[in-house]
Write an enzyme that holds these catalytic residues in place. Structure first.
Site, PDB file in Angstrom:
ATOM      1  N   ASN A   1       6.457   2.333  -2.841  1.00 61.28           N
ATOM      2  CA  ASN A   1       5.845   1.792  -4.054  1.00 61.28           C
ATOM      3  C   ASN A   1       5.333   0.363  -3.881  1.00 61.28           C
ATOM      4  OD1 ASN A   1       5.433   3.679  -5.966  1.00 61.28           O
ATOM      5  ND2 ASN A   1       7.292   3.294  -7.139  1.00 61.28           N
ATOM      6  N   TYR A   2       5.622  -0.254  -2.724  1.00 66.45           N
ATOM      7  CA  TYR A   2       4.959  -1.511  -2.388  1.00 66.45           C
ATOM      8  C   TYR A   2       3.913  -1.166  -1.333  1.00 66.45           C
ATOM      9  CZ  TYR A   2       8.594  -4.181  -4.831  1.00 66.45           C
ATOM     10  OH  TYR A   2       9.434  -4.716  -5.768  1.00 66.45           O
ATOM     11  N   ARG A   3       3.012  -0.330  -1.751  1.00 65.74           N
ATOM     12  CA  ARG A   3       2.025   0.258  -0.846  1.00 65.74           C
ATOM     13  C   ARG A   3       1.377  -0.818   0.020  1.00 65.74           C
ATOM     14  NH1 ARG A   3       0.879   5.383  -1.075  1.00 65.74           N
ATOM     15  NH2 ARG A   3       0.373   5.348  -3.290  1.00 65.74           N
TER      16      ARG A   3
END
Ligand SMILES: Cc1cc2nc3c(=O)[nH]c(=O)nc-3n(C[C@H](O)[C@H](O)[C@H](O)COP(=O)(O)OP(=O)(O)OC[C@H]3O[C@@H](n4cnc5c(N)ncnc54)[C@H](O)[C@@H]3O)c2cc1C
Ligand SMILES: *[C@@H]1O[C@H](CO)[C@@H](O)[C@H](O)[C@H]1NC(C)=O
Ligand SMILES: *[C@@H]1O[C@H](CO)[C@@H](O)[C@H](O)[C@H]1NC(C)=O
Ligand SMILES: *[C@@H]1O[C@H](CO)[C@@H](O)[C@H](O)[C@H]1NC(C)=O
Ligand SMILES: *[C@@H]1O[C@H](CO)[C@@H](O)[C@H](O)[C@H]1NC(C)=O
Ligand SMILES: *[C@@H]1O[C@H](CO)[C@@H](O)[C@H](O)[C@H]1NC(C)=O
Ligand SMILES: *[C@@H]1O[C@H](CO)[C@@H](O)[C@H](O)[C@H]1NC(C)=O
Length: 535
Positions: A475-477
Site C-alpha cells: 500500500n506504499y506503492r
C-alpha cells in the site's frame, strides 16, 4: 524529469492517439457499446464523462491525491464512469473488454503512484465515488462498507452509534476503503487487533466476466487474495463486511518531541528494543521532522514519539516508567479522550469537529501535495552509528520536506501467521519505516532533486533493513521496486521481484488465485499480480 512516466516513449504515442480522438476512435465504439448493451442506456449516460463533458476534469482531478500525477503530461482516461448500479460496472467491464480498453478502478485515489487513474495504454477510469454506503450494526458488531467510502466515513458512522466500538484502520481519513483494504491496511489499533484485513469476514466482487461473487461463491483462495494482495489485480471489490472491535470508552494519547541535543539518538536506539515488546494496548511510533535547534538555531531533527494507549493515563505513565523511563513521560504529557477523538488526534485533525471525517476533499497534512514515498521493514535494531547516518542524510538541503516514520510492530501482528493473508510482514518485524518526500507546486521544478534524495536515502538504508527479500508494503506503492519505473507486468520474472518484496512467498499463491479468476489478465497495471501463462 516531470515524472517517471514521461521518460518512456509510450506517452508520446498516447498523445498522438489523443490528437485524433475527435475522429472515430476506440472510445466512440466503447461509448456505443455502453448505450447498446442494456436497457440501462439512459441511466448510464448520466455517469459517463468524456473530455467533452464540462465536469470531466473536475471529476478526474478531485481524487488525484498526489499532484505529481495531475500535470498535462500525465496520461488521461478516454472516459470516466462513476457507476450508480452494479449493472453499470458489469456493462463497463463488458464494453472495455470488447473494445480493448483497460480499466483503472478508483476508490479514494491515494495510490502513491497514481495507478488508480493512470495507464500508458488507452484506458477508462471506473470511479466508485457513488458506491460509498456504510451500515453499522452495533448489536452484531459488524459493518457493511462499500469500497468508495473513505476511512473517515467508516469511523464517523461507528462513533455515531457507539463509544466503545471501533475498527482498526489508518489515520489519514481521506484514504479510500477500496485501495486500503485490498492492500492490507494498518493503523493505530494494529498491535491489538491486527490489520484491517484481519477483521474482514466477507466481500462482494465483480470479476472480469461481470459475475458478482461473495466469499462463498468466490472460494477461500480468492477471498484470501483480495485481503492484502493489492488492488486492481483480481476484480472490482464492491463492498466488505467487517467485524468491529471493542475499545475502552477512554483512551490516552501523547506526543513527546526530542531533538538531537535532547539525546534523541539514544532514545530512538532504545525504542527499537522496547516498543515491539510493549503490550498490545500500546501503539508507539516516532516521526521525524526537521527543526532548528533552540540553542544555536542550527539545523536539527525533531523526533516525535507518539502513542495511543487503550487505557487511562495512570496505567500508561506506570507502564512507561517501568519500560521506558528515559523518555520521561509524565501525566502532563497525556491526554485522555474517546477513540474517535484519538482518530482525529492521530489524523492530524486535532481541535476539529468530528464532521471533518466526512470531508473527502480535506487536504491531508500527512504529505505535501506532490510527493514520493517508500517503505522498509526492520528486523534487527539499527546501531546508533546507523541512526546517525540517517540523521546526516536527513539534514541535507534536498531533504527539506522529507518525513520519516517508524511504527512499532509486535503483539498481535506477530501472532498472526505470515500466510494467513497475503500481507507477510508479521513475526520478527520490529518496526516499519516510511519515507516520504514532498514538495509544493511552486517547487515542482526541483522535483528531480527530491526524488534523487529519497532514492539515495533508500539505498543508504540497505544495510540496516530486511534482506532477501528487502520487504516493502504494497500500500506504499513504489514503482522503483523491481521495475525501474517502466513496469512490464507481462514479465513474470520482473513481477516476482517486486512481488516477493511485497508478499514474500505468498506471491506464488496470489499468482494461482489470479490465474484462476482472471487468466486473460484483464485487470492489470504496472504492479498487478500476473497469471501463469496458458500451456
Ligand atoms: C496520506 C496517506 C496516508 C496513508 N496512511 C495509511 C495508513 O495509515 N495505513 C495504511 O495501511 N495505508 C496508508 N496509506 C496508503 C493507502 O492505504 C494506499 O494508498 C491505498 O491503496 C489507498 O486506497 P485508495 O482507495 O484511496 O486508493 P486508490 O488510488 O483508489 O486505489 C489504490 C489501488 O487499489 C485499486 N483499487 C481501488 N479500489 C478498488 C476496488 N474497489 N477493487 C479493486 N481494486 C481497487 C486501484 O486500482 C489501485 O491499484 C496512506 C496513503 C496516503 C496517501
Ligand atoms: C431492463 O432491466 C431490468 C432489470 O435491470 C429487467 O427486469 C427488464 O426486463 C429489462 N427490460 C428490457 C426491456 O430489457
Ligand atoms: C456527457 O456528454 C454527453 C454528450 O453531450 C451526454 O450525453 C452525457 O449525458 C454527458 N454526461 C454527463 C454525466 O453529463
Ligand atoms: C530554520 O531556520 C532557517 C534560517 O533561519 C529558516 O529558513 C527555516 O525555515 C527554519 N526551519 C524550521 C523548520 O524552523
Ligand atoms: C489544539 O488546541 C489546544 C488548546 O487550545 C492547543 O494548545 C493546541 O495547539 C491545538 N492543536 C492544534 C494541532 O491545533
Ligand atoms: C550513505 O552513503 C554514503 C555514500 O553514498 C556513505 O558514505 C555513507 O557511509 C552511507 N551511510 C550509511 C549510514 O550507510
Ligand atoms: C514485456 O515482457 C514481455 C515478456 O518478457 C515481452 O514480450 C514484451 O515485449 C515486453 N513489453 C515491453 C513493453 O517491454
Amino acid at each position: 524529469m516531470k515524472s517517471q512516466y514521461i521518460s518512456s516513449a509510450l506517452p508520446l504515442l498516447l498523445a498522438a492517439f489523443f490528437s485524433f480522438s475527435s475522429a472515430a476512435s476506440p472510445h466512440d465504439d466503447f461509448l456505443r457499446c455502453l448505450s447498446f448493451s442494456s436497457n440501462l442506456s439512459s441511466s448510464i449516460a448520466n455517469v459517463v464523462y468524456t473530455p467533452n463533458n464540462a465536469s470531466y476534469s473536475s471529476i478526474l482531478e478531485s481524487r488525484i491525491e498526489n499532484r505529481r500525477f495531475s500535470d498535462s503530461g500525465t496520461p488521461k482516461p478516454l472516459v470516466i464512469v462513476t457507476p450508480l448500479l452494479e449493472s453499470h460496472i458489469q456493462v463497463t467491464i463488458h464494453c472495455s473488454r470488447e473494445h480493448g480498453l483497460q480499466i483503472r478502478t478508483r476508490s479514494g485515489g491515494h495510490d502513491f503512484e497514481g495507478l488508480s487513474y493512470i495507464a500508458r495504454v488507452p484506458f477508462i477510469v471506473l470511479d466508485l465515488i457513488n458506491f460509498r454506503s456504510v451500515d453499522v450494526d452495533v448489536e452484531n458488531r459488524v459493518a457493511l462498507v462499500q469500497s468508495g467510502a473513505i476511512l473517515g466515513e467508516l469511523y464517523y458512522k461507528i462513533a455515531e452509534k457507539s463509544r466503545t466500538l471501533a475498527f482498526p484502520a489508518g489515520s489519514c481519513h481521506t484514504v479510500g476503503i477500496g485501495g486500503y483494504f485490498t492492500g492490507g491496511g494498518y493503523g493505530v489499533l494494529f498491535r491489538k487487533y491486527g490489520l484491517a484485513v484481519d477483521n474482514i469476514v466477507d466481500a462482494r466482487l465483480i470479476d472480469a466476466n461481470g459475475r458478482i461473487l461473495d466469499r462463498e461463491s468466490m472460494g477461500e483462495d480468492l477471498f484470501w487474495a483480495i485481503r492484502g494482495g493489492g488492488g486492481g489485480s483480481f476484480g472490482i471489490v464492491l463492498s466488505w463486511k467487517l467485524n468491529l472491535v471493542t475499545v475502552p470508552s477512554t483512551v490516552t494519547v501523547f506526543t513527546i518531541g526530542k531533538t538531537l541535543e535532547q539525546n534523541a539518538i539514544k532514545l530512538i536506539h532504545k525504542w527499537q528494543y522496547i516498543a515491539p515488546q510493549l503490550p498490545p494496548e500500546m501503539y508507539f511510533g516516532i516521526s521525524f521532522s526537521r527543526t532548528n535547534s533552540s540553542q544555536d538555531g542550527k539545523k536539527s531533527v525533531l523526533a516525535s514519539f507518539t502513542s495511543l494507549y487503550l487505557g487511562g493515563t495512570e496505567d500508561l505513565v506506570a507502564l512507561m516508567h517501568e519500560r521506558f523511563p528515559e523518555l520521561g513521560l509524565t501525566s502532563k504529557d497525556c491526554i485522555e479522550m474517546s477513540w474517535i477523538e484519538s482518530m482525529l488526534y492521530h489524523g492530524l485533525l486535532q481541535n476539529q469537529s468530528v464532521e471533518v471525517l466526512l470531508d473527502r476533499d480535506y487536504e491531508s497534512s500527512f504529505t505535501l501535495p506532490y510527493y514520493k514515498g517508500k517503505s522498509d521493514y526492520v528486523r534487527e535494531p539499527i546501531p546508533e552509528s546507523g541512526l546517525l547516518g540517517l540523521w546526516s542524510r536527513y539534514s541535507e538541503d534536498d531533504a527539506a520536506s522529507g518525513v520519516i516514520g517508524f511504527f512499532a510492530y509486535g503483539a498481535r501482528m506477530a501472532e498472526i501467521p505470515e500466510t494467513a493473508t497475503p500481507f507477510p510482514h508479521r513475526a520478527g518485524v520490529l518496526y516499519k519505516i516510511i519515507y516520504n518526500v514532498g514538495w509544493r507546486q511552486e517547487d515542482n521544478i526541483n522535483n528531480g532533486k527530491y526524488l534523487r534524495w529519497i532514492r539515495r536515502l533508500y539505498s543508504n538504508m540497505t544495510t540496516y533493513v530486511s534482506k532477501s527479500p528487502r520487504e516493502a508494503y504494497i500500500n506504499y506503492r513504489d514503482l522503483d521496486i523491481g521495475t525501474n519505473g517502466i513496469g512490464n507486468t507481462t514479465s513474470y520474472a520482473r513481477a516476482s521481484v517486486w512481488g516477493r518484496k511485497y508478499f514474500k512467498n505468498n506471491f506464488d499463491r496470489l499468482v494461482l488465485a489470479k490465474t484462476m479468476i482472471d487468466p486473460e489478465n484483464f485487470f492489470r497495471h504496472e504492479q498487478s499480480i500476473p497469471p501463469l501463462r496458458k500451456r
